[in-house]
Design an enzyme around this catalytic site. Sequence first.
Site, PDB file in Angstrom:
ATOM      1  N   LYS A   1       0.801  -1.244   0.000  1.00 34.78           N
ATOM      2  CA  LYS A   1       0.000   0.000   0.000  1.00 34.78           C
ATOM      3  C   LYS A   1       0.826   1.284   0.000  1.00 34.78           C
ATOM      4  CE  LYS A   1      -2.957  -2.548  -0.594  1.00 34.78           C
ATOM      5  NZ  LYS A   1      -3.342  -2.564  -1.981  1.00 34.78           N
TER       6      LYS A   1
ATOM      7  N   THR B   1       1.939  -0.662  -7.101  1.00 33.78           N
ATOM      8  CA  THR B   1       1.317  -0.799  -8.421  1.00 33.78           C
ATOM      9  C   THR B   1       1.783   0.328  -9.343  1.00 33.78           C
ATOM     10  OG1 THR B   1      -0.626  -1.580  -7.195  1.00 33.78           O
ATOM     11  CG2 THR B   1      -0.930  -1.144  -9.546  1.00 33.78           C
ATOM     12  N   TRP B   2       1.846   1.512  -8.800  1.00 31.06           N
ATOM     13  CA  TRP B   2       2.268   2.695  -9.590  1.00 31.06           C
ATOM     14  C   TRP B   2       3.738   2.570  -9.995  1.00 31.06           C
ATOM     15  CZ3 TRP B   2       2.523   8.337  -7.308  1.00 31.06           C
ATOM     16  CH2 TRP B   2       2.549   9.263  -8.359  1.00 31.06           C
TER      17      TRP B   2
ATOM     18  N   HIS C   1       7.981  -7.451  -1.476  1.00 31.02           N
ATOM     19  CA  HIS C   1       7.587  -6.746  -0.249  1.00 31.02           C
ATOM     20  C   HIS C   1       8.554  -7.119   0.887  1.00 31.02           C
ATOM     21  CE1 HIS C   1       3.973  -4.931  -1.712  1.00 31.02           C
ATOM     22  NE2 HIS C   1       3.206  -6.007  -1.723  1.00 31.02           N
TER      23      HIS C   1
HETATM   24  N1  LIG Z   1      -1.153   4.926 -10.858  1.00 30.98           N
HETATM   25  C1  LIG Z   1      -1.289   5.253  -9.572  1.00 30.98           C
HETATM   26  N2  LIG Z   1      -0.980   6.487  -9.139  1.00 30.98           N
HETATM   27  C2  LIG Z   1      -1.126   6.816  -7.837  1.00 30.98           C
HETATM   28  N3  LIG Z   1      -1.597   5.982  -6.892  1.00 30.98           N
HETATM   29  C3  LIG Z   1      -1.919   4.727  -7.278  1.00 30.98           C
HETATM   30  C4  LIG Z   1      -1.776   4.305  -8.627  1.00 30.98           C
HETATM   31  N4  LIG Z   1      -2.176   3.027  -8.701  1.00 30.98           N
HETATM   32  C5  LIG Z   1      -2.563   2.660  -7.480  1.00 30.98           C
HETATM   33  N5  LIG Z   1      -2.412   3.687  -6.609  1.00 30.98           N
HETATM   34  C6  LIG Z   1      -2.737   3.718  -5.180  1.00 30.98           C
HETATM   35  O1  LIG Z   1      -1.747   3.020  -4.453  1.00 30.98           O
HETATM   36  C7  LIG Z   1      -2.343   2.355  -3.327  1.00 30.98           C
HETATM   37  C8  LIG Z   1      -2.137   0.868  -3.453  1.00 30.98           C
HETATM   38  O2  LIG Z   1      -0.828   0.607  -3.010  1.00 30.98           O
HETATM   39  P1  LIG Z   1       0.051  -0.534  -3.647  1.00 30.98           P
HETATM   40  O3  LIG Z   1       0.023  -0.440  -5.098  1.00 30.98           O
HETATM   41  O4  LIG Z   1       1.373  -0.459  -2.958  1.00 30.98           O
HETATM   42  O5  LIG Z   1      -0.735  -1.838  -3.183  1.00 30.98           O
HETATM   43  S1  LIG Z   1      -0.114  -3.329  -3.210  1.00 30.98           S
HETATM   44  O6  LIG Z   1       0.938  -3.370  -2.181  1.00 30.98           O
HETATM   45  O7  LIG Z   1       0.378  -3.595  -4.540  1.00 30.98           O
HETATM   46  O8  LIG Z   1      -1.254  -4.192  -2.846  1.00 30.98           O
HETATM   47  C9  LIG Z   1      -3.803   2.720  -3.372  1.00 30.98           C
HETATM   48  O9  LIG Z   1      -3.898   3.907  -2.580  1.00 30.98           O
HETATM   49  P2  LIG Z   1      -5.259   4.408  -1.915  1.00 30.98           P
HETATM   50  O10 LIG Z   1      -6.080   4.942  -3.033  1.00 30.98           O
HETATM   51  O11 LIG Z   1      -4.859   5.486  -0.963  1.00 30.98           O
HETATM   52  O12 LIG Z   1      -5.882   3.236  -1.232  1.00 30.98           O
HETATM   53  C10 LIG Z   1      -4.017   2.982  -4.844  1.00 30.98           C
HETATM   54  O13 LIG Z   1      -5.153   3.749  -5.141  1.00 30.98           O
END
Ligand SMILES: Nc1ncnc2c1ncn2[C@@H]1O[C@H](COP(=O)(O)OS(=O)(=O)O)[C@@H](OP(=O)(O)O)[C@H]1O
Length: 343
Positions: free
Chosen positions: A80, A84-85, A139
Site C-alpha cells: 500500500k 502498483t504505480w 515486499h
Molecule cells: N497509478 C497510480 N498512481 C497513484 N496511486 C496509485 C496508482 N495506482 C494505485 N495507486 C494507489 O496506491 C495504493 C495501493 O498501493 P500498492 O500499489 O502499494 O498496493 S499493493 O501493495 O500492490 O497491494 C492505493 O492507494 P489508496 O487509493 O490510498 O488506497 C491505490 O489507489
Amino acid sequence: MNQNHGPTCNGQKEYWSDPKTHEKYKEIISTTPQRKGIWVADLHQHEGFWWSAYSLKGVLWARDHFMPQPNNVILSSAPKSGTTWLKALSFAVMTRSHFDEPASPLLTRLAHDCVPFLESEVRSNPQNLDLDVPLLATHIPYTSLPKSIIDSGCKIVYICRDPKDVFVSLWHFVSKMNPKAMDASALEDLHLEDAFEFFCQGYSSFGPYWDHVLGYWRASLESPEKVLFLKYEDLKNDTISWVKKLAQFMGYPFSSEEEQKGMVQKIVNLCSFENLSSLEVNKSGITQVGTNFLSLKNSSFFRKGEVGDWKNHLKLEMAMRLDQITEQKLKGSGLTFHFSSNA
Ligand SMILES: Nc1ncnc2c1ncn2[C@@H]1O[C@H](COP(=O)(O)OS(=O)(=O)O)[C@@H](OP(=O)(O)O)[C@H]1O
C-alpha cells in the site's frame, strides 16, 4: 513469451510442486511466534517482521534459491505504499522503445501481471510479451532479502508513503479481501479502530511499517548507487522529475530527443491513477497477485490514489498518534515525512 527473470521462475515452480521443500518450510513456520494482525489469517514473526504464512514460505524459498540476473531491477515496497504505480512506471520506462507502437501491455494488463513478485507463487505467464523485462518486485524487508540480491550488482528501487495513508489504504484493501466481505459495503468486518491498533503495534503484513522503511532508507544512504529511495508524495508532487531520476537510476535514461518529443509526459500519463484506473482490465479484471493465493479484483489496487486521504478516515488523535510513532521511530535517521496530522 520470453519473460526470463532467471532461475526465479523455474526454481519457484519446482518449489511449489515439491512436497519435501514445502514441508521443510511449513515446519520452520510452525515454530515461529504467531498472532492476529491486519490480515485474513494469522501473522508469523520472523527476523523482526510479521508475515503471512504464504509470504514467509515465499521468502524462505527465495533465500535458498533465488539468484538474480545482474541486470535485474528489484522494485520494493511495503504493501500500500505505491507498488502498483512504481511497477507501471518502471515497466513503461523500460519497455518504451518497444511499445510506442503497438500500444503498451499496461493498457490491457494489470501492472502486477507485468512485474511479478520474486517471492510469490509463479503464475502462468499472462503477459504474453515478446521481450525480456528484467523487473521483479518484492515486499520483503531489506534485512530479510535473499543474500544473492545484496551481493549482486542488481539495483533496488524502494517506495514508501506517509504511514497514515498507508494504513487507510491497507484497511480498505484488507477489508475487501476478507472472504466474508468481498465488497466495500462490508467494511465493518474489520473495525478501523482494531486495525489501527494492530498497525501502530506493527502487526501488519511485512510490518512494523517503520522498520520496513528504515531498512531501505539506511541501505540507500550506504549505497545510493544501488538503492533508490522514493516517496509516494514526492512522486505525486513532481512525477516528471522523479520518473526521469527513476529511468536514469535503472539504466534507461531519457535522451534529450525523447524528452523533446514528450516521452516522459507520455509515460506519466499512461501510468497516472486516472488513466490506469479507468482501463477495462483494471475495472473488471481479476488476478491472483502478490504474496497470497487469493483471487483479487484488479480494481482493488486502485482506490483513490491521493495524498492525505487519511483525513477522511482517521480521527485527529489517531493521526497524531501515528505521527508521533513515525517521529519516534525515524528519529536520528535523517528521514522525515513532512505531513503533519492536522495539515
Ligand atoms: N497509478 C497510480 N498512481 C497513484 N496511486 C496509485 C496508482 N495506482 C494505485 N495507486 C494507489 O496506491 C495504493 C495501493 O498501493 P500498492 O500499489 O502499494 O498496493 S499493493 O501493495 O500492490 O497491494 C492505493 O492507494 P489508496 O487509493 O490510498 O488506497 C491505490 O489507489
